[in-house]
Motif scaffolding. Structure first.
Motif, PDB file in Angstrom:
ATOM      1  N   ASN A  54      46.976   1.021 -31.967  1.00 31.96           N
ATOM      2  CA  ASN A  54      46.322   2.286 -32.258  1.00 31.96           C
ATOM      3  C   ASN A  54      47.049   3.404 -31.530  1.00 31.96           C
ATOM      4  N   LEU A  55      46.727   4.620 -31.899  1.00 23.09           N
ATOM      5  CA  LEU A  55      47.280   5.811 -31.246  1.00 23.09           C
ATOM      6  C   LEU A  55      46.110   6.704 -30.876  1.00 23.09           C
ATOM      7  N   GLN A  56      46.173   7.258 -29.685  1.00 22.67           N
ATOM      8  CA  GLN A  56      45.058   8.065 -29.193  1.00 22.67           C
ATOM      9  C   GLN A  56      45.573   9.445 -28.787  1.00 22.67           C
ATOM     10  N   TRP A  57      44.709  10.424 -28.902  1.00 23.66           N
ATOM     11  CA  TRP A  57      45.021  11.767 -28.416  1.00 23.66           C
ATOM     12  C   TRP A  57      44.073  12.116 -27.277  1.00 23.66           C
ATOM     13  N   TYR A  58      44.663  12.751 -26.239  1.00 21.23           N
ATOM     14  CA  TYR A  58      43.908  13.158 -25.070  1.00 21.23           C
ATOM     15  C   TYR A  58      44.173  14.635 -24.787  1.00 21.23           C
ATOM     16  N   ARG A  59      43.225  15.224 -24.114  1.00 21.72           N
ATOM     17  CA  ARG A  59      43.328  16.620 -23.696  1.00 21.72           C
ATOM     18  C   ARG A  59      43.269  16.663 -22.173  1.00 21.72           C
ATOM     19  N   GLN A  60      44.067  17.556 -21.588  1.00 26.25           N
ATOM     20  CA  GLN A  60      44.078  17.702 -20.139  1.00 26.25           C
ATOM     21  C   GLN A  60      43.987  19.177 -19.783  1.00 26.25           C
ATOM     22  N   ASN A  61      43.000  19.501 -18.987  1.00 23.90           N
ATOM     23  CA  ASN A  61      42.842  20.865 -18.470  1.00 23.90           C
ATOM     24  C   ASN A  61      43.371  20.922 -17.053  1.00 23.90           C
ATOM     25  N   SER A  62      44.130  21.951 -16.777  1.00 25.60           N
ATOM     26  CA  SER A  62      44.532  22.267 -15.399  1.00 25.60           C
ATOM     27  C   SER A  62      45.176  21.097 -14.674  1.00 25.60           C
ATOM     28  N   GLY A  63      45.899  20.254 -15.390  1.00 23.64           N
ATOM     29  CA  GLY A  63      46.664  19.196 -14.761  1.00 23.64           C
ATOM     30  C   GLY A  63      45.858  18.135 -14.054  1.00 23.64           C
ATOM     31  N   ARG A 110      39.977  28.004 -30.674  1.00 28.60           N
ATOM     32  CA  ARG A 110      39.213  28.861 -29.782  1.00 28.60           C
ATOM     33  C   ARG A 110      39.948  28.973 -28.458  1.00 28.60           C
ATOM     34  N   ALA A 111      39.673  29.990 -27.701  1.00 27.10           N
ATOM     35  CA  ALA A 111      40.313  30.157 -26.391  1.00 27.10           C
ATOM     36  C   ALA A 111      40.065  28.941 -25.508  1.00 27.10           C
ATOM     37  N   ALA A 112      38.904  28.319 -25.675  1.00 28.62           N
ATOM     38  CA  ALA A 112      38.556  27.148 -24.859  1.00 28.62           C
ATOM     39  C   ALA A 112      39.384  25.917 -25.211  1.00 28.62           C
ATOM     40  N   ASP A 113      40.128  25.980 -26.314  1.00 26.34           N
ATOM     41  CA  ASP A 113      41.014  24.867 -26.671  1.00 26.34           C
ATOM     42  C   ASP A 113      42.311  24.875 -25.862  1.00 26.34           C
ATOM     43  N   THR A 114      42.530  25.946 -25.113  1.00 29.87           N
ATOM     44  CA  THR A 114      43.730  26.030 -24.280  1.00 29.87           C
ATOM     45  C   THR A 114      43.770  24.866 -23.302  1.00 29.87           C
ATOM     46  N   ALA A 115      44.825  24.060 -23.392  1.00 31.99           N
ATOM     47  CA  ALA A 115      44.949  22.848 -22.587  1.00 31.99           C
ATOM     48  C   ALA A 115      46.282  22.188 -22.944  1.00 31.99           C
ATOM     49  N   SER A 116      46.554  21.075 -22.284  1.00 29.04           N
ATOM     50  CA  SER A 116      47.685  20.230 -22.681  1.00 29.04           C
ATOM     51  C   SER A 116      47.142  19.054 -23.479  1.00 29.04           C
ATOM     52  N   TYR A 117      47.854  18.699 -24.522  1.00 34.22           N
ATOM     53  CA  TYR A 117      47.424  17.615 -25.402  1.00 34.22           C
ATOM     54  C   TYR A 117      48.488  16.524 -25.391  1.00 34.22           C
ATOM     55  N   PHE A 118      48.023  15.280 -25.197  1.00 34.26           N
ATOM     56  CA  PHE A 118      48.930  14.142 -25.100  1.00 34.26           C
ATOM     57  C   PHE A 118      48.573  13.104 -26.159  1.00 34.26           C
ATOM     58  N   CYS A 119      49.588  12.534 -26.764  1.00 32.44           N
ATOM     59  CA  CYS A 119      49.354  11.340 -27.567  1.00 32.44           C
ATOM     60  C   CYS A 119      49.647  10.129 -26.695  1.00 32.44           C
ATOM     61  N   ALA A 120      49.001   9.031 -26.999  1.00 34.65           N
ATOM     62  CA  ALA A 120      49.197   7.796 -26.238  1.00 34.65           C
ATOM     63  C   ALA A 120      49.129   6.626 -27.197  1.00 34.65           C
ATOM     64  N   THR A 121      50.059   5.709 -27.049  1.00 34.67           N
ATOM     65  CA  THR A 121      50.108   4.565 -27.956  1.00 34.67           C
ATOM     66  C   THR A 121      49.685   3.290 -27.235  1.00 34.67           C
ATOM     67  N   ASP A 122      48.892   2.529 -27.922  1.00 33.33           N
ATOM     68  CA  ASP A 122      48.471   1.213 -27.464  1.00 33.33           C
ATOM     69  C   ASP A 122      49.340   0.218 -28.238  1.00 33.33           C
ATOM     70  N   GLY A 123      50.434  -0.210 -27.602  1.00 34.97           N
ATOM     71  CA  GLY A 123      51.411  -1.031 -28.290  1.00 34.97           C
ATOM     72  C   GLY A 123      50.993  -2.478 -28.393  1.00 34.97           C
ATOM     73  N   THR A 124      51.463  -3.136 -29.422  1.00 30.77           N
ATOM     74  CA  THR A 124      51.157  -4.552 -29.568  1.00 30.77           C
ATOM     75  C   THR A 124      51.812  -5.323 -28.421  1.00 30.77           C
ATOM     76  N   GLY A 125      51.030  -6.139 -27.749  1.00 30.94           N
ATOM     77  CA  GLY A 125      51.549  -6.919 -26.630  1.00 30.94           C
ATOM     78  C   GLY A 125      51.614  -6.166 -25.317  1.00 30.94           C
ATOM     79  N   ARG A 163      51.710  21.871 -24.526  1.00 26.84           N
ATOM     80  CA  ARG A 163      50.872  22.857 -23.854  1.00 26.84           C
ATOM     81  C   ARG A 163      50.438  23.899 -24.880  1.00 26.84           C
ATOM     82  N   LEU A 164      49.136  23.912 -25.207  1.00 28.65           N
ATOM     83  CA  LEU A 164      48.586  24.851 -26.196  1.00 28.65           C
ATOM     84  C   LEU A 164      47.906  26.009 -25.490  1.00 28.65           C
ATOM     85  N   THR A 165      48.268  27.207 -25.892  1.00 30.17           N
ATOM     86  CA  THR A 165      47.598  28.410 -25.408  1.00 30.17           C
ATOM     87  C   THR A 165      46.999  29.130 -26.603  1.00 30.17           C
TER      88      THR A 165
END
Lengths: 111, 111
Positions: free
Chosen positions: B31-40, B80-95, B106-108
């Motif tokens: 699977n592939l997941q997306w995460y959001r990070q505020n202020s590091g 929205r302004a509140a969407d300002t953050a860093s967005y990361f994709c992450a992969t859950d690899g087989t094995g 980095r989205l502003t």
């Protein structure tokens, strides 16, 4: 607890000192991960605990890094003889099924 | 490295516009997941798409996955302004025991 708790939030240490970072995962989550994030970078996998199985230590950058998880719950990441390049945010996450829940991290600064 | 790559590295848009971020990866995945990070600090799980899915929606989020191209995109509509953050994709690899994170976008969102 309601979320993953990490302590301390911030740690400033002198080069050469040892530090211990603590992670208290969500109750019942069997999987626990440590990641490291350097400034402006993505996350670097360090170590993974799953239940009573032997941990996956493949991401630890050197033998100065170690981690343990006592009683399948709280985990401690220890960095010995810290170096300036160890400065980063150390993030802990726990997982039940899918989707990780992250703590707020410990910002480590080695001066 | 199994780490994903994201583009753009930084994106600046006006409030109300749509934001599209792309992620490419190297290995086969569960699977592939997306995460959001505020202020590091801590990351928040946004959405997960399985390898046999092509598109998924959650509120203003739309994720696509093309396993033949080993790529994914995250669309945030009506930003929205509140969407300002860093967005990361992450992969859950087989094995694999852990998620591999991309380098982040980095989205502003400008009010």
């Amino acid at each position: 607890g309601a979320g993953v708790s990490q302590s301390p939030s911030n740690k400033v240490t002198e080069k050469g000192k040892d530090v211990e970072l603590r992670c208290d995962p969500i109750s019942g989550h069997t999987a626990l991960y440590w990641y490291r994030q350097s400034l402006g970078q993505g996350l670097e996998f360090l170590i993974y605990f799953q239940g009573n199985s032997a941990p996956d230590k493949s991401g630890l950058p050197s033998d100065r890094f170690s981690a343990e998880r006592t009683g399948g719950s709280v985990s401690t990441l220890t960095i010995q003889r810290t170096q300036q390049e160890d400065s980063a945010v150390y993030l802990c996450a726990s997982r039940a099924a899918v989707g990780y829940t992250f703590g707020s991290g410990t910002r480590l600064t080695v001066v | 490295s199994q780490q994903g790559e994201e583009d753009p590295q930084a994106l600046s848009i006006q409030e109300g516009e749509n934001a599209t971020m792309n992620c490419s990866y190297k290995t086969s995945i569960n699977n592939l997941q997306w995460y959001r990070q505020n202020s590091g600090r801590g990351l928040v799980h946004l959405i997960l798409i399985r390898s046999n899915e092509r598109e998924k929606h959650s509120g203003r989020l739309r994720v696509t996955l093309d396993t033949s191209k080993k790529s994914s995109s995250l669309l945030i509509t009506a930003s929205r302004a509140a969407d300002t953050a860093s967005y990361f994709c992450a992969t859950d690899g087989t094995g694999a025991n852990n998620l591999f994170f991309g380098t982040g976008t980095r989205l502003t969102v400008i009010p």
